[in-house]
Design a protein around this motif. Structure first.
Motif, mmCIF file in Angstrom:
data_model
loop_
_atom_site.group_PDB
_atom_site.id
_atom_site.type_symbol
_atom_site.label_atom_id
_atom_site.label_comp_id
_atom_site.label_asym_id
_atom_site.label_seq_id
_atom_site.Cartn_x
_atom_site.Cartn_y
_atom_site.Cartn_z
ATOM 1 N N VAL A 1 -14.544 4.395 1.374
ATOM 2 C CA VAL A 1 -14.090 4.831 0.213
ATOM 3 C C VAL A 1 -12.270 5.293 0.291
ATOM 4 O O VAL A 1 -11.359 4.559 -0.121
ATOM 5 C CB VAL A 1 -14.998 6.364 -0.458
ATOM 6 C CG1 VAL A 1 -13.546 7.017 -1.310
ATOM 7 C CG2 VAL A 1 -16.155 5.880 -1.517
ATOM 8 N N ALA A 2 -11.982 6.243 1.382
ATOM 9 C CA ALA A 2 -11.051 6.444 2.356
ATOM 10 C C ALA A 2 -10.143 4.811 2.472
ATOM 11 O O ALA A 2 -8.834 5.501 1.906
ATOM 12 C CB ALA A 2 -11.266 6.888 3.580
ATOM 13 N N VAL A 3 -10.883 3.954 2.645
ATOM 14 C CA VAL A 3 -9.378 3.188 2.895
ATOM 15 C C VAL A 3 -9.670 2.107 1.386
ATOM 16 O O VAL A 3 -8.253 2.126 2.228
ATOM 17 C CB VAL A 3 -10.637 1.688 3.441
ATOM 18 C CG1 VAL A 3 -9.765 0.536 4.225
ATOM 19 C CG2 VAL A 3 -10.337 2.347 5.508
ATOM 20 N N LEU A 4 -10.644 2.402 1.036
ATOM 21 C CA LEU A 4 -10.317 1.888 -0.572
ATOM 22 C C LEU A 4 -8.690 2.578 -1.660
ATOM 23 O O LEU A 4 -7.940 1.521 -1.939
ATOM 24 C CB LEU A 4 -11.595 1.703 -1.773
ATOM 25 C CG LEU A 4 -12.651 0.194 -1.169
ATOM 26 C CD1 LEU A 4 -13.800 0.534 -1.725
ATOM 27 C CD2 LEU A 4 -11.888 -0.753 -1.114
ATOM 28 N N LEU A 5 -9.512 3.801 -1.165
ATOM 29 C CA LEU A 5 -8.060 4.811 -1.588
ATOM 30 C C LEU A 5 -6.900 4.578 -1.283
ATOM 31 O O LEU A 5 -5.522 4.753 -2.270
ATOM 32 C CB LEU A 5 -8.762 6.507 -1.971
ATOM 33 C CG LEU A 5 -9.928 6.672 -2.842
ATOM 34 C CD1 LEU A 5 -9.694 8.220 -2.437
ATOM 35 C CD2 LEU A 5 -9.065 6.885 -4.215
ATOM 36 N N LEU A 6 -6.909 4.200 -0.130
ATOM 37 C CA LEU A 6 -5.317 4.410 0.488
ATOM 38 C C LEU A 6 -4.857 2.697 0.105
ATOM 39 O O LEU A 6 -3.620 2.667 -0.174
ATOM 40 C CB LEU A 6 -5.816 4.074 2.154
ATOM 41 C CG LEU A 6 -5.116 4.462 3.278
ATOM 42 C CD1 LEU A 6 -4.022 6.159 2.438
ATOM 43 C CD2 LEU A 6 -4.627 4.056 4.738
ATOM 44 N N ARG A 7 -5.391 2.096 0.849
ATOM 45 C CA ARG A 7 -5.007 -0.108 -0.040
ATOM 46 C C ARG A 7 -4.909 0.255 -1.579
ATOM 47 O O ARG A 7 -3.537 -0.168 -2.278
ATOM 48 C CB ARG A 7 -6.110 -0.238 -0.181
ATOM 49 C CG ARG A 7 -5.930 -1.140 1.219
ATOM 50 C CD ARG A 7 -7.157 -2.098 1.206
ATOM 51 N NE ARG A 7 -7.033 -3.333 -0.093
ATOM 52 C CZ ARG A 7 -7.620 -4.667 -0.389
ATOM 53 N NH1 ARG A 7 -9.029 -4.468 0.424
ATOM 54 N NH2 ARG A 7 -8.091 -5.277 -0.549
ATOM 55 N N HIS A 8 -5.407 1.126 -2.744
ATOM 56 C CA HIS A 8 -5.200 1.437 -4.396
ATOM 57 C C HIS A 8 -3.821 1.404 -4.134
ATOM 58 O O HIS A 8 -3.264 1.275 -4.827
ATOM 59 C CB HIS A 8 -6.454 2.088 -4.392
ATOM 60 C CG HIS A 8 -5.522 1.923 -6.200
ATOM 61 N ND1 HIS A 8 -6.543 1.207 -7.351
ATOM 62 C CD2 HIS A 8 -4.817 3.218 -6.405
ATOM 63 C CE1 HIS A 8 -5.877 1.609 -8.161
ATOM 64 N NE2 HIS A 8 -5.024 2.723 -7.782
ATOM 65 N N THR A 9 -3.152 2.875 -3.400
ATOM 66 C CA THR A 9 -2.146 3.565 -3.197
ATOM 67 C C THR A 9 -1.225 3.131 -2.953
ATOM 68 O O THR A 9 0.057 3.135 -3.692
ATOM 69 C CB THR A 9 -2.898 5.351 -3.016
ATOM 70 O OG1 THR A 9 -3.716 5.838 -2.773
ATOM 71 C CG2 THR A 9 -1.750 5.836 -3.066
ATOM 72 N N ARG A 10 -1.568 2.125 -1.612
ATOM 73 C CA ARG A 10 -0.627 1.654 -1.558
ATOM 74 C C ARG A 10 0.384 0.945 -2.126
ATOM 75 O O ARG A 10 0.931 0.337 -2.187
ATOM 76 C CB ARG A 10 -0.664 0.834 0.358
ATOM 77 C CG ARG A 10 -0.414 1.806 1.166
ATOM 78 C CD ARG A 10 -0.609 0.944 2.202
ATOM 79 N NE ARG A 10 -0.597 1.141 3.873
ATOM 80 C CZ ARG A 10 -1.599 1.183 5.219
ATOM 81 N NH1 ARG A 10 -1.548 -0.151 4.941
ATOM 82 N NH2 ARG A 10 -0.960 2.060 5.810
ATOM 83 N N ASP A 11 -0.457 0.321 -2.908
ATOM 84 C CA ASP A 11 -0.553 -1.236 -3.880
ATOM 85 C C ASP A 11 -0.208 -1.017 -5.043
ATOM 86 O O ASP A 11 1.017 -1.162 -5.712
ATOM 87 C CB ASP A 11 -1.678 -2.089 -3.960
ATOM 88 C CG ASP A 11 -2.725 -2.957 -3.518
ATOM 89 O OD1 ASP A 11 -2.036 -3.166 -2.132
ATOM 90 O OD2 ASP A 11 -3.285 -3.267 -3.161
ATOM 91 N N GLN A 12 -0.485 0.610 -5.388
ATOM 92 C CA GLN A 12 0.122 0.753 -6.656
ATOM 93 C C GLN A 12 1.570 1.365 -6.131
ATOM 94 O O GLN A 12 2.741 1.048 -6.587
ATOM 95 C CB GLN A 12 -0.975 2.003 -7.123
ATOM 96 C CG GLN A 12 -1.632 2.314 -7.533
ATOM 97 C CD GLN A 12 -1.222 0.676 -8.990
ATOM 98 O OE1 GLN A 12 -1.379 0.032 -9.222
ATOM 99 N NE2 GLN A 12 -1.650 1.742 -10.787
ATOM 100 N N GLU A 13 1.570 1.480 -5.274
ATOM 101 C CA GLU A 13 3.297 2.816 -4.261
ATOM 102 C C GLU A 13 4.441 1.390 -4.643
ATOM 103 O O GLU A 13 5.255 1.597 -4.736
ATOM 104 C CB GLU A 13 2.847 2.604 -3.193
ATOM 105 C CG GLU A 13 4.086 4.047 -3.128
ATOM 106 C CD GLU A 13 3.823 4.762 -1.946
ATOM 107 O OE1 GLU A 13 3.664 4.374 -0.733
ATOM 108 O OE2 GLU A 13 2.603 5.952 -1.721
ATOM 109 N N ARG A 14 3.440 -0.414 -4.116
ATOM 110 C CA ARG A 14 4.341 -1.288 -4.017
ATOM 111 C C ARG A 14 4.705 -1.502 -5.249
ATOM 112 O O ARG A 14 5.830 -1.964 -5.386
ATOM 113 C CB ARG A 14 3.630 -2.303 -2.757
ATOM 114 C CG ARG A 14 4.829 -3.031 -2.166
ATOM 115 C CD ARG A 14 3.702 -4.058 -0.954
ATOM 116 N NE ARG A 14 2.421 -3.345 -0.503
ATOM 117 C CZ ARG A 14 1.581 -3.647 0.022
ATOM 118 N NH1 ARG A 14 0.676 -4.619 0.284
ATOM 119 N NH2 ARG A 14 0.842 -2.918 1.161
#
Lengths: 188, 306
Positions: free
Chosen positions: A31-44
C-alpha cells in the motif's frame, strides 16, 4: 498426551499469528509503495501542466495578441493620424515578439511531445524571418513594406495557434487522466 | 537401493519433462500476448492506412480534392494512404465501426456518432472547420429575400447525416421558429452538396441548404453561375469537419500524421495548392472540446435524427 496436544495447538496458533502479522506487513508495504507511486505520478502530472503546458499556453496567447496588434497597425499604417490614434500599437514589435519567443524557448518539455517540438521549430523559423523584416522596416526610411509581410504575419500567427492548441489539448488530456485516477484521500 | 535410484532417476526425468512443458506453455502464452504487438509493428513498418472520406460531392471532385494531400503525406512520412469513398455517409460510419478504415474525414454530426459508437479520436481539422457555415441557395431569378417568404415551397437538404447540409441548417431554421416538415410543402434529401445546388439551379426545389465551402468553390471554379443560383442566407458559424482516427491506431503513426498536416504552409507554393484544394489556410490540432457545442445540439435532436 493432552499437554502435547495443547502445545501443538499453541504452536499452530502462534504460527498463524506470525503469518498474519507477516501478511499485514507485506500489505502495508505494498500500500505504501502504491501510495508513493500515485503521489509521485500526480506530482509529475501537475508539474508538467503547471510548469510546461500552462506557461506555454500563456506565452503563445501573448504572442498571438502581439501579432494581432502588428497586423492591425500595419493595416492602418497608411491612414491619417486622426483615424489611427485610437488603435493600440506596439512600440517595438520585433523586440516584443522576440521576447515572447525567448520565453517560449526557455520552457523545456522533454522529447516526449514531438509534435509540439516540431511546431516550435516551425514557429522559431518563421518568427526569425518576421523579426528580420520588421527590423529592416524600422531602419528604412519611408513607408514601404514588403508585400509578403501580411502573409508572413498571418502564417506566424497560425503557427502560434497550432502550438497553443497542441498544449491546450495535451494539458486537457493530462487533467482528464488525473481526474480518472482514484483519489488518494478517502471521503469521510 | 537399485529401486531407490530408479525412482530418483524417474522423478528427475519426470521433473525435467514437467519443467520443459511449463516452459513451453509459458512461451506460447508470451507469444500469444506479443502477437498483436508484433502485428502492430509490422503494420507500422508497412505504413499502409485506409482513409475514408465523406461522399459529399461527386467522386471525381472528391478524388481531385484529396489526392494531392495524400501524395504529400506519403512524401513527408512514408505512410501510404489508400482513399476509400463509400456510397453514402451511413456507409462511412459503418466502415469506421467495422475497423475497415483507419482514419476518416468526418463531418461534425457523423463524427459525434462515430465517437459514441466507435470511440473515434479527433486528430486534426482545417482552420475553416472552427468557423464553418451553411448557405441557403435559391435560383437567381427568385426575388424572395427572406426564408419566411418560402412557406409552402420545396426545400432540399444534402445527406441526412450531413452537418452542414442538414443538421445545422435544420437547427438554425428551428431557431427561427421554422419546422421544415410543417413550414415547407416538401422536404427532400439530395445526398450531397453539389447535388443540392444542381437541384436548385434546375428548379427541382425552391430552396437548398448546403456547405458554404463547397458552394463557394463551385462558384469559383465556374461550375455554378451567379446568374443561375444565388446565396439567400448564410448561417452563423459552427464547428464542422474533423480528421479522426481509430482509438487503437499506433500513437507514433498518429503523431507523424498530425505533424505532417501541421507542417503544411500556404507560404510554400506546392503546399498552398494542397490547402487550396481543401479550402483551407492550414491544419490545427483537434480536440473533443471543439465539438462540445455541436454535441449539445445533437443531444437536443429528435431521436429519429440521432
Amino acid at each position: 498426551m493432552t499437554r502435547r496436544k495443547s502445545e501443538c495447538t499453541d504452536s499452530t496458533v502462534l504460527k498463524r499469528v506470525y503469518l498474519l502479522i507477516g501478511l499485514l506487513f507485506v500489505l502495508a508495504v505494498v500500500v505504501a509503495v502504491l501510495l508513493l507511486r500515485h503521489t509521485r505520478d500526480q506530482e509529475r502530472l501537475y508539474d508538467r501542466i503547471g510548469n510546461y503546458h500552462a506557461p506555454m499556453i500563456y506565452y503563445t496567447d501573448k504572442l498571438d495578441a502581439a501579432l494581432e496588434l502588428i497586423e492591425h497597425s500595419l493595416q492602418h499604417s497608411g491612414k491619417a493620424r486622426e483615424e489611427t490614434h485610437l488603435i493600440p500599437t506596439l512600440q517595438n514589435p520585433a523586440y516584443t515578439i522576440g521576447s515572447y519567443l525567448q520565453a517560449i524557448q526557455k520552457l523545456n518539455g522533454g522529447t516526449d511531445f514531438p509534435e509540439a517540438e516540431n511546431a516550435l521549430h516551425r514557429l522559431q523559423r518563421e518568427v526569425g524571418n518576421l523579426i528580420g523584416i520588421l527590423n529592416n522596416l524600422s531602419t528604412e526610411t519611408g513607408n514601404s513594406k514588403p508585400a509578403s509581410l501580411p502573409a508572413l504575419i498571418k502564417s506566424v500567427q497560425f503557427r502560434t495557434r497550432q502550438l497553443n492548441r497542441l498544449h491546450v489539448n495535451a494539458s486537457a488530456k493530462l487533467r482528464q487522466n488525473s481526474s480518472n485516477r482514484p483519489s488518494v484521500i478517502l471521503p469521510c | 537401493m537399485i529401486f531407490n535410484s530408479r525412482i530418483k532417476r524417474y522423478l528427475s526425468a519426470h521433473q525435467t519433462i514437467q519443467a520443459f512443458r511449463r516452459l513451453l506453455w509459458f512461451g506460447l502464452l508470451l507469444l500469444s500476448v506479443q502477437l498483436p504487438v508484433f502485428a502492430g509493428q509490422a503494420d507500422a513498418a508497412g505504413k499502409h492506412l485506409r482513409f475514408g472520406v465523406l461522399p459529399d460531392s461527386a467522386r471525381d471532385f472528391i478524388e481531385a480534392r484529396y489526392a494531392p494531400l495524400l501524395q504529400y503525406i506519403k512524401q513527408e512520412t512514408g505512410i501510404n494512404i489508400q482513399m476509400v469513398v463509400p456510397e453514402n455517409y451511413q456507409k462511412l460510419l459503418q466502415l469506421f465501426k467495422d475497423k475497415k478504415i483507419d482514419l476518416a474525414f468526418f463531418g461534425g454530426y457523423i463524427f459525434i456518432q462515430a465517437q459514441q459508437q466507435a470511440d473515434a479520436r479527433p486528430l486534426a481539422m482545417r482552420d475553416i472547420d472552427l468557423h464553418f457555415s451553411s448557405v441557403f441557395l435559391v435560383r437567381a431569378d427568385n426575388d424572395r429575400q427572406k426564408l419566411r417568404e418560402f412557406k409552402g415551397s420545396t426545400l432540399a437538404f444534402g445527406s441526412r447525416l450531413s452537418t452542414s447540409g442538414h443538421l445545422m441548417p435544420r437547427y438554425f431554421l428551428n431557431e427561427r421558429g421554422i419546422d421544415p416538415e410543417t413550414f415547407f410543402a416538401e422536404v427532400r434529401y439530395s445526398g450531397s452538396h453539389d447535388q443540392t445546388a444542381y437541384w436548385v439551379r434546375d428548379g427541382k426545389v425552391d430552396l437548398g441548404a448546403a456547405n458554404s465551402v463547397v458552394i463557394r468553390k463551385m462558384f469559383r471554379d465556374g461550375i455554378l453561375n451567379g446568374n443561375e443560383v444565388r446565396i439567400l442566407w448564410e448561417t452563423p458559424v459552427y464547428t464542422d469537419y474533423v480528421l479522426a482516427v481509430q482509438p487503437d491506431l499506433d500513437p507514433n503513426l498518429q503523431s507523424r500524421l498530425l505533424d505532417s498536416l501541421l507542417a503544411l504552409s500556404p507560404l510554400v507554393r506546392e503546399q498552398r495548392r494542397i490547402l487550396d484544394n481543401l479550402g483551407a489556410g492550414g491544419f490545427l490540432p483537434a480536440s473533443d472540446a471543439d465539438f462540445a457545442g455541436l454535441r449539445q445540439i445533437f443531444a437536443r435532436l429528435p431521436l429519429e435524427l440521432q
